[in-house]
Design an enzyme around this catalytic site. Sequence first.
Site, PDB file in Angstrom:
ATOM      1  N   LYS A 142       0.671  -1.205   0.019  1.00 16.24           N
ATOM      2  CA  LYS A 142       0.082   0.071  -0.117  1.00 16.24           C
ATOM      3  C   LYS A 142       0.792   1.339   0.071  1.00 16.24           C
ATOM      4  O   LYS A 142       0.638   2.307  -0.967  1.00 16.24           O
ATOM      5  CB  LYS A 142      -0.971   0.007   1.209  1.00 16.24           C
ATOM      6  N   ASN A 165      -2.904   6.385   5.590  1.00 20.62           N
ATOM      7  CA  ASN A 165      -1.990   5.607   6.359  1.00 20.62           C
ATOM      8  C   ASN A 165      -0.522   5.552   6.289  1.00 20.62           C
ATOM      9  O   ASN A 165       0.294   4.983   7.013  1.00 20.62           O
ATOM     10  CB  ASN A 165      -2.853   4.135   6.328  1.00 20.62           C
ATOM     11  N   HIS A 211      -4.151  -9.043  10.355  1.00 22.58           N
ATOM     12  CA  HIS A 211      -5.106  -8.417  11.305  1.00 22.58           C
ATOM     13  C   HIS A 211      -6.327  -9.096  11.736  1.00 22.58           C
ATOM     14  O   HIS A 211      -7.374  -8.677  11.804  1.00 22.58           O
ATOM     15  CB  HIS A 211      -5.717  -7.008  10.806  1.00 22.58           C
TER      16      HIS A 211
END
Length: 486
Positions: A142, A165, A211
């Site tokens: 990302k 982020n 996650h």
Amino acid sequence: MSDAPTPVFASSAPAAAGLESRARLPWRRALVYGLGLSGRAAARLLLDRGVAVLAVDDRDPLPELEALAGDAAFEARRAAELSALPADVEVVVTSPGVPPSRPLLLAARERGAPVIAEVELAYRLLERTDAIVVGVTGSNGKSTTTALAGALIGASGRTVEVCGNIGKPLCGVVDGPPGRIFVVELSSFQLETVDRFRSHAAALLNLAPDHLDRHAGFDAYAAAKARLFERQGEGDVAVLNADDVRVRGLALPDRVRRRFFSRLAPVGDGCYLLEDRVVEVAPGEPPRTLFALADLRLEGEHNLENAMAAALLARAEGVDAAAIVSGLAGFGGLPHRVQRVGTRGGVAFVDDSKGTNVAATLRSLEGFADGSVHLILGGRGKGADFGPLRDAVSAKARRVYLIGESGEAIGCALDLPERAEASRTLERAVRSAAERARAGDVVLLSPACASFDQFESFVDRGRAFQRLARSLEGFSSETREEGAGG
């Protein structure tokens, strides 16, 4: 470009001409949960628009808040001090690290008060302007893709904000000149609590278990990622990885144009690798070369995928192939992503602290010769199975050094006791790896875990690795230490 987290606050000075985003918000008092980078930026944005802020955090003591504490409309408290959600709180803004199960968030939802992500708060101001939003998500790649897409669009002469982020909150860059393009990295945590957030172009790079300690299984994690596309409409573009079966089969709104990238096979709309170049195709148009492999400075098949995704995002914003080639030429990668730090006695030291899940570590290992790697693994696990590491580690690693809370679990999953060492700390792991490695070997930090058991962030862990490597006698640096002048 560095991804080191630097607090960025919206200015409280009068807005420049063309800042429609200075419009007031519809709330009188907000609760901001989490006082990290994004929480502080959200609080500043709210205060600057006349919204009183009650900020809460689970930490004790609270973080330093000198940039906010002087405002009479700002109050900060530990979450444990609040037995109930104050009656006058009209909206709750959450930081990515705050789980949705926190009692104050449950109380807000029961009351019907909006619970929104920091990026959603920022977007509700940007949607009133001429800003264009480009979104990037995925399990891995990302940050590199976000930064690279920003570089490619910037090479065309457009004004770009690379944020989200990646370490620069969207709330912190809302105010500014009109006509900007915002390239936003988005985690599953952020996408959980978006509502109106809409990207003109949005990319999902890949999906791998991550996650799972936060999400209720892989399907819930994938669903959170897919929320990036929910609000897209006519004229918007979804950029998808055709080589990832879970991404390729994702259900998206019919009105959205799907553009695929692939290293392995031709696609009908998007781009693919043809010998030594990446070719773009579109219905009714002749194929065109976007860039050659030689134009890409980043190594590894995963970075080729990142570059293809970034190029399609740039094409969605009208960037031509010449600017794409120029942008690629000027982009050397981000810190802590398979970053070669230096050498000692013919041994390379490589910082991949951003390898925080199993899939990322597997991708990192692909780039090294069999039997050459002294691999540092461990940290705080995220609920994923470490078993998929075994075959790759068996082939690539000469020795493994286990650290942190998950070190023992990783050792059991690898089942390579003759090659595994329980180092426990990063310092012991680096020293031991340096003693055992021989010329031609690689000491690789790619932990497959989060950093929060022993470090503040993956950046903090990567910097520690680099400091430890540079402290070794005879070490020769190839990259400047972050924060150094010059």
